[in-house]
Design an enzyme around this catalytic site. Sequence first.
Site, short mmCIF file in Angstrom:
data_model
loop_
_atom_site.label_atom_id
_atom_site.label_comp_id
_atom_site.label_asym_id
_atom_site.label_seq_id
_atom_site.Cartn_x
_atom_site.Cartn_y
_atom_site.Cartn_z
N THR A 172 5.23 2.86 3.66
CA THR A 172 6.63 3.25 3.91
C THR A 172 7.52 2.88 2.73
O THR A 172 8.71 3.19 2.73
CB THR A 172 7.19 2.59 5.19
OG1 THR A 172 7.05 1.16 5.06
CG2 THR A 172 6.44 3.05 6.42
N GLY A 173 6.97 2.18 1.76
CA GLY A 173 7.74 1.82 0.55
C GLY A 173 7.48 2.84 -0.54
O GLY A 173 6.65 3.73 -0.39
N ASN A 176 -4.85 -12.22 7.70
CA ASN A 176 -5.38 -12.23 6.32
C ASN A 176 -4.49 -13.05 5.40
O ASN A 176 -4.96 -13.85 4.59
CB ASN A 176 -5.51 -10.81 5.77
CG ASN A 176 -6.67 -10.05 6.41
OD1 ASN A 176 -7.65 -10.66 6.85
ND2 ASN A 176 -6.57 -8.73 6.47
N ASN A 234 0.83 -1.22 0.00
CA ASN A 234 0.00 0.00 0.00
C ASN A 234 0.86 1.27 0.00
O ASN A 234 0.35 2.37 0.17
CB ASN A 234 -0.95 0.02 1.20
CG ASN A 234 -0.21 0.13 2.53
OD1 ASN A 234 1.01 -0.02 2.57
ND2 ASN A 234 -0.93 0.37 3.62
N SER A 262 5.08 -4.27 6.62
CA SER A 262 5.10 -3.67 7.96
C SER A 262 6.09 -2.51 7.97
O SER A 262 7.18 -2.64 7.41
CB SER A 262 5.59 -4.67 9.03
OG SER A 262 5.79 -4.00 10.27
N LEU A 291 -7.68 -9.83 1.32
CA LEU A 291 -7.15 -9.82 -0.05
C LEU A 291 -7.68 -11.06 -0.76
O LEU A 291 -7.58 -12.17 -0.23
CB LEU A 291 -5.62 -9.86 -0.01
CG LEU A 291 -4.88 -9.99 -1.34
CD1 LEU A 291 -5.04 -8.72 -2.17
CD2 LEU A 291 -3.39 -10.28 -1.11
N TYR A 335 5.61 -2.44 17.60
CA TYR A 335 6.28 -3.26 16.58
C TYR A 335 6.60 -4.64 17.15
O TYR A 335 6.27 -5.66 16.56
CB TYR A 335 7.55 -2.53 16.15
CG TYR A 335 8.37 -3.23 15.09
CD1 TYR A 335 7.91 -3.35 13.78
CD2 TYR A 335 9.65 -3.72 15.38
CE1 TYR A 335 8.69 -3.96 12.79
CE2 TYR A 335 10.43 -4.33 14.39
CZ TYR A 335 9.95 -4.44 13.10
OH TYR A 335 10.72 -5.03 12.13
N LYS A 361 -1.80 -3.20 13.30
CA LYS A 361 -2.80 -3.84 12.44
C LYS A 361 -2.15 -4.74 11.39
O LYS A 361 -2.62 -5.84 11.15
CB LYS A 361 -3.67 -2.76 11.75
CG LYS A 361 -4.70 -2.17 12.72
CD LYS A 361 -5.48 -1.03 12.11
CE LYS A 361 -6.54 -1.52 11.16
NZ LYS A 361 -7.41 -0.38 10.71
N ALA A 364 8.08 -12.50 7.86
CA ALA A 364 9.24 -11.67 8.19
C ALA A 364 9.09 -11.23 9.64
O ALA A 364 8.35 -10.31 9.95
CB ALA A 364 9.30 -10.44 7.28
P1 NAD Z 1 10.17 -1.05 4.41
O1 NAD Z 1 9.42 -0.02 5.19
O2 NAD Z 1 11.13 -0.57 3.37
O3 NAD Z 1 9.18 -2.07 3.71
C1 NAD Z 1 7.92 -2.42 4.25
C2 NAD Z 1 6.92 -2.39 3.12
O4 NAD Z 1 5.63 -2.79 3.65
C3 NAD Z 1 6.72 -0.99 2.52
O5 NAD Z 1 6.81 -1.04 1.11
C4 NAD Z 1 5.31 -0.60 2.99
O6 NAD Z 1 4.67 0.29 2.10
C5 NAD Z 1 4.63 -1.94 3.10
N1 NAD Z 1 3.47 -1.96 3.98
C6 NAD Z 1 3.39 -1.50 5.25
N2 NAD Z 1 2.15 -1.69 5.73
C7 NAD Z 1 1.43 -2.28 4.73
C8 NAD Z 1 0.09 -2.74 4.63
N3 NAD Z 1 -0.78 -2.61 5.64
N4 NAD Z 1 -0.31 -3.31 3.46
C9 NAD Z 1 0.55 -3.45 2.42
N5 NAD Z 1 1.83 -3.04 2.47
C10 NAD Z 1 2.27 -2.46 3.63
O7 NAD Z 1 10.92 -1.97 5.46
P2 NAD Z 1 11.98 -3.16 5.26
O8 NAD Z 1 13.21 -2.79 5.97
O9 NAD Z 1 12.04 -3.57 3.84
O10 NAD Z 1 11.28 -4.32 6.11
C11 NAD Z 1 10.51 -5.33 5.47
C12 NAD Z 1 10.09 -6.38 6.50
O11 NAD Z 1 11.24 -6.96 7.11
C13 NAD Z 1 9.22 -5.83 7.63
O12 NAD Z 1 8.21 -6.77 7.93
C14 NAD Z 1 10.18 -5.71 8.78
O13 NAD Z 1 9.54 -5.83 10.01
C15 NAD Z 1 11.14 -6.85 8.52
N6 NAD Z 1 12.46 -6.59 9.13
C16 NAD Z 1 13.34 -5.71 8.56
C17 NAD Z 1 14.57 -5.47 9.17
C18 NAD Z 1 15.59 -4.56 8.57
O14 NAD Z 1 16.70 -4.43 9.12
N7 NAD Z 1 15.35 -3.90 7.45
C19 NAD Z 1 14.88 -6.11 10.39
C20 NAD Z 1 13.95 -6.96 10.95
C21 NAD Z 1 12.74 -7.22 10.31
#
Ligand code: NAD
Length: 312
Positions: free
Chosen positions: A35-36, A99, A32, A75, A61, A145, A91, A114
């Site tokens: 944060t991406g 879901n 969505n 997330s 979905l 978180y 959420k 993840a």
């Molecule tokens: P990021 O913020 O770049 O990517 C998260 C993506 O999830 C974003 O594109 C965002 O738009 C999307 N998103 C958030 N809520 C959403 C929703 N309700 N519906 C659809 N899309 C949604 O973060 P990242 O660093 O790429 O992290 C990705 C995953 O890996 C996360 O679940 C995070 O908890 C996990 N993680 C990452 C790290 C790290 O060091 N980067 C460490 C531990 C865990």
Amino acid sequence: MRIVITGGAGFIGSHLCERYLAAGHHVTCVDNLLTGVAANVGHLLSHQDFVFIEHDVSKPLFLDAAVDRILHFASPASPIDYLQLPIQTLKVGSLGTHNMLGVARAKKARFLLASTSEVYGDPEIHPQKEDYWGNVNPIGIRGVYDEAKRFAEAMTMAYHRTHGVETRIVRIFNTYGNRMRLDDGRVLPNFMGQALRGEPLTVYGAGDQTRSFCHVTDLVEGIVRLMESDSPEPVNIGNPEEVTILQFAKEILELSGSSSPIVYKPLPQDDPRVRKPDITRARQRLGWEPLVNRREGLLITLEHFKKRIAAI
Ligand code: NAD
Ligand code: UDP
């Protein structure tokens, strides 16, 4: 295979989309853009095996086509992001995970969650092994978180035990690389952005807290191996090379040739004092080992941030 990646337009998700496409699979990215950014997968849109669906996975979905694998990465992940988006974070970890497990059950797909080293909270065991239950403050600011991910793990195991869904849980430790947002507030983009702009590097607290940084290419390799393994128990994926945050700031100054000063700011509430993965399980079950050392990975990432800053 037909692969669904939630959060596929994020930092890690976009690398996973690329990896599965390159291996010849069909990839549906569901995001969505909370944060991406769409640009993370812009170069994939013309690929015949890539589909982007803009959707909030905290809402149900419905997919028509068959699905073989689901990677649930949606997330907010940076502390700054999830502190600004506490309810969306709770959420997506709870409703979103429920879901997507529902989709996995309906499609008889394998599901990978993840999860995160944050399930260990401010750990009393060092390094962290998968059998450690953690030390989390449920009502602290980071609890939104940490508890969402802990709930997500519990829900994943419940679907595995109750409905027989094939599930995998990866506990990801601090990961870095290309496509991190410069403004996501995490330590690496902050320090690199500050060093490259000649601004002071903001070390929180005395900088004696530790982290262990894993390059994204190593993480992706570990995730793909875990998905194809037969391990429903959680597996840590991270690089065990531990460093203090002050030392990390000095390394980035040295590698970037920056003469920025270091300034000290207050330590955020509940900031974990130490973090380092025990990766014995990943070694034994996946034959996985990180290959990119920190210096090499930081140099690659610095080049990406230089280009990004030059383009602004
Ligand atoms: P990021 O913020 O770049 O990517 C998260 C993506 O999830 C974003 O594109 C965002 O738009 C999307 N998103 C958030 N809520 C959403 C929703 N309700 N519906 C659809 N899309 C949604 O973060 P990242 O660093 O790429 O992290 C990705 C995953 O890996 C996360 O679940 C995070 O908890 C996990 N993680 C990452 C790290 C790290 O060091 N980067 C460490 C531990 C865990
Ligand atoms: N940190 C810091 N300066 C910054 C950003 C973060 O000193 O500008 C510290 C933060 O307090 C934490 C560590 O760096 O101890 C890693 O923070 P990050 O936000 O990257 O992720 P965390 O590992 O805490 O989830």
